[in-house]
Design an enzyme around this catalytic site. Structure first.
Site, mmCIF file in Angstrom:
data_model
loop_
_atom_site.group_PDB
_atom_site.id
_atom_site.type_symbol
_atom_site.label_atom_id
_atom_site.label_comp_id
_atom_site.label_asym_id
_atom_site.label_seq_id
_atom_site.Cartn_x
_atom_site.Cartn_y
_atom_site.Cartn_z
ATOM 1 N N GLY A 69 0.961 -1.166 -0.046
ATOM 2 C CA GLY A 69 0.142 -0.330 0.008
ATOM 3 C C GLY A 69 0.495 1.455 -0.065
ATOM 4 O O GLY A 69 0.550 2.357 -0.779
ATOM 5 N N THR A 70 1.975 1.262 0.973
ATOM 6 C CA THR A 70 2.739 2.524 0.725
ATOM 7 C C THR A 70 3.244 2.862 -0.617
ATOM 8 O O THR A 70 3.418 4.044 -0.978
ATOM 9 C CB THR A 70 3.935 2.354 1.558
ATOM 10 O OG1 THR A 70 3.387 1.893 3.225
ATOM 11 C CG2 THR A 70 4.727 3.450 1.754
ATOM 12 N N ASN A 156 -7.512 4.324 9.086
ATOM 13 C CA ASN A 156 -6.956 3.066 9.520
ATOM 14 C C ASN A 156 -6.865 3.162 11.127
ATOM 15 O O ASN A 156 -6.846 2.269 11.604
ATOM 16 C CB ASN A 156 -5.619 3.012 9.142
ATOM 17 C CG ASN A 156 -4.759 4.390 9.361
ATOM 18 O OD1 ASN A 156 -5.160 5.431 8.832
ATOM 19 N ND2 ASN A 156 -3.729 4.298 10.068
ATOM 20 N N GLN A 184 -7.458 -0.274 3.730
ATOM 21 C CA GLN A 184 -8.202 -0.562 4.933
ATOM 22 C C GLN A 184 -9.707 -1.039 4.300
ATOM 23 O O GLN A 184 -10.357 -1.920 4.985
ATOM 24 C CB GLN A 184 -8.566 0.453 6.158
ATOM 25 C CG GLN A 184 -7.178 0.697 6.899
ATOM 26 C CD GLN A 184 -6.632 -0.480 7.664
ATOM 27 O OE1 GLN A 184 -7.686 -1.037 8.136
ATOM 28 N NE2 GLN A 184 -5.559 -0.454 8.148
ATOM 29 N N HIS A 206 -1.786 -7.828 2.706
ATOM 30 C CA HIS A 206 -1.639 -8.414 4.038
ATOM 31 C C HIS A 206 -2.578 -7.815 4.819
ATOM 32 O O HIS A 206 -2.730 -8.330 5.970
ATOM 33 C CB HIS A 206 -0.232 -8.048 4.629
ATOM 34 C CG HIS A 206 0.160 -6.554 5.120
ATOM 35 N ND1 HIS A 206 0.057 -6.150 6.311
ATOM 36 C CD2 HIS A 206 0.407 -5.498 4.258
ATOM 37 C CE1 HIS A 206 0.451 -4.913 6.404
ATOM 38 N NE2 HIS A 206 0.428 -4.351 5.203
ATOM 39 N N THR A 242 10.956 -6.834 -11.498
ATOM 40 C CA THR A 242 10.467 -8.273 -11.605
ATOM 41 C C THR A 242 9.349 -8.323 -10.474
ATOM 42 O O THR A 242 9.396 -8.178 -9.362
ATOM 43 C CB THR A 242 11.485 -9.180 -11.163
ATOM 44 O OG1 THR A 242 12.754 -8.850 -12.116
ATOM 45 C CG2 THR A 242 11.226 -10.469 -11.350
ATOM 46 N N CYS A 331 5.657 7.144 17.442
ATOM 47 C CA CYS A 331 6.498 7.473 18.364
ATOM 48 C C CYS A 331 7.949 7.548 17.898
ATOM 49 O O CYS A 331 8.505 6.407 17.281
ATOM 50 C CB CYS A 331 6.580 6.510 19.705
ATOM 51 S SG CYS A 331 7.649 7.157 20.944
#
Length: 409
Positions: A69-70, A156, A184, A206, A242, A331
């Site tokens: 997704g990123t 999310n 999401q 995932h 690839t 964080c």
């Protein structure tokens, strides 16, 4: 054995995906090769492309495989911005919701810092839902200067669903393309790329029971996109590299499984979520549910703020009790940072730091909810006794609380 209530972060590999992944890992062949093994791998990739397109309401040619997704978000946001600016140098504005995942948020901020983008942050209400009147006003203000609109389908952290259809209609009326991070939403609620009319949409393996490291950008066939990386020209010359045949095939297996059971699973998981929400409210009356009402949020999401305690302290204490959850906050270098989503929703920093997100998935059971409700009151009381972190690092404070609770020095 721990109870897992962090399915929004990643969910367990489905049986369908596991079987396909093992099968494909035992084979060889580069899908760009012309010999028999390459052609077999190419067939597996193209079959997967068709399956994912069917699950997402797209044409197979609109499925661009990525590493997740990123990457899909970065490719969409940067690629659309560069392509639109190339056509017209005045197109520098990006309209972006204030509650985006960092994959979009940081990409937009990078364009602002390095590429001269001008960003209009679209505000949300107390439930985390975008203000359509503000979007309309921004679109009417020199629409020819806007490169793109990017708004996530579902948040999310708090699970709120955005009015994507209305966002697309308003933006297209102004001649502006729309990207949506649907990582999401896909596999949790009905998602139809063609019916909604999006120009670009990001999804990930995932989150739906597929493997980590594979995702896709759904890209309209007429949409121009400048590549972020260059190489062999795979995936319509948009995303070189690839292709990971095994992961792509497993992703497709997971997509087919969730699409086939979406209605029944949404009802089942939504019922578990409702029982979890009712149970948390009964166990800790001070807890406040954040996000949209249940009808307007993801079926597996229950996000609360717990007053008087650090979210990380509560997380560690629940973890010790065998329940794994999430704070939804970031964080960095030991410096606590309240969730930008909660701050955009109007919460103050102290309240936002008491966040805890419980998310359910295809492997969730009623006993998982029971375990949380049994562990929560005691964990909350201990976290509340520790109080807010003050000037001490959140992680250090949470670790101290965890050691004290376990009786270690």
């Amino acid at each position: 054995m721990s109870v897992y209530l962090d399915h929004a972060a990643t969910t367990t590999l489905s049986a369908e995906a596991m079987a396909v992944l093992i099968r494909e890992l035992g084979r060889t062949g580069n899908p760009s090769s012309l010999h028999g093994s390459g052609r077999r791998a190419r067939r597996a990739v193209e079959d997967a492309r068709e399956a994912i397109a069917a699950a997402a309401g797209a044409h197979p040619s609109e499925v661009i495989f990525t590493s997740g997704g990123t990457e899909a978000d970065n490719l969409a946001v940067k690629g659309l911005f560069w392509a639109r600016r190339s056509e017209n140098p005045d197109r520098r504005r990006i309209l972006c919701s204030a509650v985006e995942h960092h994959a979009v948020l940081d990409a937009v901020e990078w364009l602002e810092k390095h590429e001269g983008a001008e960003v209009s942050w679209l505000p949300v209400d107390g439930a985390g839902v975008i203000d359509l009147d503000v979007l309309k006003t921004e679109l009417e203000r020199t629409p020819e200067s806007i490169a793109l609109v990017t708004v996530m389908w579902a948040n999310n952290e708090v699970g709120s669903l955005q009015p994507i259809r209305e966002i697309v209609e308003l933006s297209h009326a102004a001649g502006v393309p729309v990207h949506s991070d649907a990582v999401q939403a896909f596999g949790s609620v009905p998602v139809d790329f063609k019916a909604i009319g999006l120009d670009a949409m990001s999804i990930s393996g995932h989150k739906i029971g597929g493997p980590v490291g594979v995702g896709a950008l759904l890209l309209g066939r007429a949409v121009k996109l400048t590549p972020v990386q260059h190489g062999g020209g795979q995936e319509r010359d948009v995303r070189s590299g690839t292709l990971d045949t095994a992961s792509i095939a497993a992703f497709a297996a997971a997509a087919g499984a969730v699409a086939g059971s979406l209605q029944t699973e949404s009802v089942r998981i939504g019922g578990l979520r409702n029982r979890l929400i009712d149970g948390v409210r009964a166990a800790v009356p001070e807890a406040v549910l954040r996000g949209a009402p249940c009808a307007g949020r993801l079926p597996g999401n229950a996000h609360f703020t717990f007053p008087g305690c650090e979210g990380d302290s509560l997380l560690f204490l629940l973890d010790l009790a065998g329940v794994e959850s999430s704070t939804g906050s970031a964080c960095t270098a030991g410096v606590p940072r309240p969730s930008h989503v909660l701050l955009a929703m109007g919460l103050d920093e102290e309240t936002a730091r008491g966040a805890q997100r419980f998310t359910l998935g295809h492997a969730s059971k009623g006993s998982d909810v029971d375990a949380l409700l049994a562990a929560l009151p005691g964990a909350y009381q201990r976290a509340r006794q520790a109080g807010m972190a003050g000037h001490e690092s959140t992680i250090q404070t949470a670790a101290t609380v965890a050691r004290q609770a376990s009786g270690s020095s």
